[in-house]
Design a protein around this motif. Structure first.
Motif, mmCIF file in Angstrom:
data_model
loop_
_atom_site.group_PDB
_atom_site.id
_atom_site.type_symbol
_atom_site.label_atom_id
_atom_site.label_comp_id
_atom_site.label_asym_id
_atom_site.label_seq_id
_atom_site.Cartn_x
_atom_site.Cartn_y
_atom_site.Cartn_z
ATOM 1 N N SER A 111 14.711 -24.740 -18.303
ATOM 2 C CA SER A 111 13.297 -24.629 -18.622
ATOM 3 C C SER A 111 12.528 -24.297 -17.359
ATOM 4 C CB SER A 111 12.783 -25.940 -19.239
ATOM 5 O OG SER A 111 12.949 -27.007 -18.311
ATOM 6 N N GLY A 112 11.236 -24.118 -17.511
ATOM 7 C CA GLY A 112 10.399 -23.794 -16.379
ATOM 8 C C GLY A 112 10.001 -22.334 -16.381
ATOM 9 N N PRO A 113 8.986 -21.989 -15.588
ATOM 10 C CA PRO A 113 8.480 -20.614 -15.549
ATOM 11 C C PRO A 113 9.533 -19.586 -15.139
ATOM 12 C CG PRO A 113 6.945 -22.125 -14.493
ATOM 13 C CD PRO A 113 8.197 -22.900 -14.738
ATOM 14 N N LEU A 114 10.364 -19.926 -14.137
ATOM 15 C CA LEU A 114 11.371 -18.982 -13.669
ATOM 16 C C LEU A 114 12.401 -18.695 -14.753
ATOM 17 C CD1 LEU A 114 12.556 -17.255 -11.443
ATOM 18 C CD2 LEU A 114 13.760 -19.274 -10.579
ATOM 19 N N ALA A 165 11.984 -19.006 -17.965
ATOM 20 C CA ALA A 165 11.323 -18.252 -19.033
ATOM 21 C C ALA A 165 11.174 -16.784 -18.649
ATOM 22 C CB ALA A 165 9.959 -18.866 -19.335
ATOM 23 N N ALA A 166 10.821 -16.536 -17.388
ATOM 24 C CA ALA A 166 10.673 -15.157 -16.920
ATOM 25 C C ALA A 166 12.003 -14.427 -16.964
ATOM 26 C CB ALA A 166 10.109 -15.149 -15.498
ATOM 27 N N GLY A 188 17.210 -22.145 -14.073
ATOM 28 C CA GLY A 188 16.740 -20.795 -14.329
ATOM 29 C C GLY A 188 17.689 -19.977 -15.168
#
Length: 212
Positions: free
Chosen positions: A8-11, A13-14, A179
């Motif tokens: 999980s997390g922004p990285l 997801a990106a 990630g």
């Protein structure tokens, strides 16, 4: 080692978003190749059996070769589909390998940026001036330029989000690192930046075996 479903997390997801986009582009490239096979076959039959060659097969397939190639490049880089020649790299110290991987990623991102910016400007010019290819079947030039621009932008994203190489033998599975995508799809190969080469020689990830 199986892939966890807890990333999980922004990285993360990106990475999932970029990988899904590059996979779609690669699938489109495969469809383009299939269309090329059909149109070339049709043109050959029309030429030699009926003496009536098409005026559209050659210009279409000329553009299709470019399109299929550049659409597949970002996904191949992100998943390690390129051929890797890393004999010298394996003999480097871990720190030197990390530096080499940073250089590889930066060079790849710079190449993608140059392609994206140049192609986007060319597409705008082609639309403004109504530029088309030569021949009786003229393809608007902004179409292949737009494909180049999109592919260049995807290559920049892949170079920034996916390290150039996988971990060495015996290192923890990359899928267990923060990630990594929460999927069992073997396409989701990422790396930790510990071996090197360039975009030309390949990005060294294990596309089919990253989930093992």
């Amino acid at each position: 080692m199986s892939r966890p479903d807890t990333a999980s997390g922004p990285l993360a997801a990106a990475r999932r978003a970029v990988l899904a986009t590059t996979r779609a582009a690669a699938a489109l490239a495969a469809l383009v190749v299939a269309a090329m096979v059909l149109t070339i076959t049709y043109d050959a039959l029309a030429r030699y059996l009926f003496a009536a060659p098409t005026d559209w097969a050659y210009p279409l397939n000329t553009a299709a070769v470019l399109g299929a190639t550049v659409l597949a490049v970002p996904h191949l880089y992100a998943t390690g589909g390129h051929i890797a020649l890393d004999l010298i790299h394996r003999g480097m110290s871990p720190r030197a390998r990390r530096v080499a991987d940073l250089v590889t990623g930066a060079a790849t991102a710079l190449l993608g940026l140059a392609i994206a910016v140049t192609a986007a400007r060319s597409a705008v010019l082609g639309i403004t001036l109504g530029l088309t290819g030569a021949g009786t079947f003229s393809i608007p030039l902004w179409i292949p330029d737009l494909v180049l621009a999109v592919s260049g932008a995807l290559l920049v994203a892949a170079a920034l989000l996916f390290p150039a190489h996988p971990p060495p033998d015996g290192a923890p599975d990359v899928a267990a690192l923060p990630g990594a995508g929460p999927t069992t799809d073997p396409d989701v190969g990422t790396g930790t930046g510990t071996t090197t080469d360039t975009l030309v020689t390949g990005a060294g990830h294990d596309d089919e075996g990253a989930g093992r």
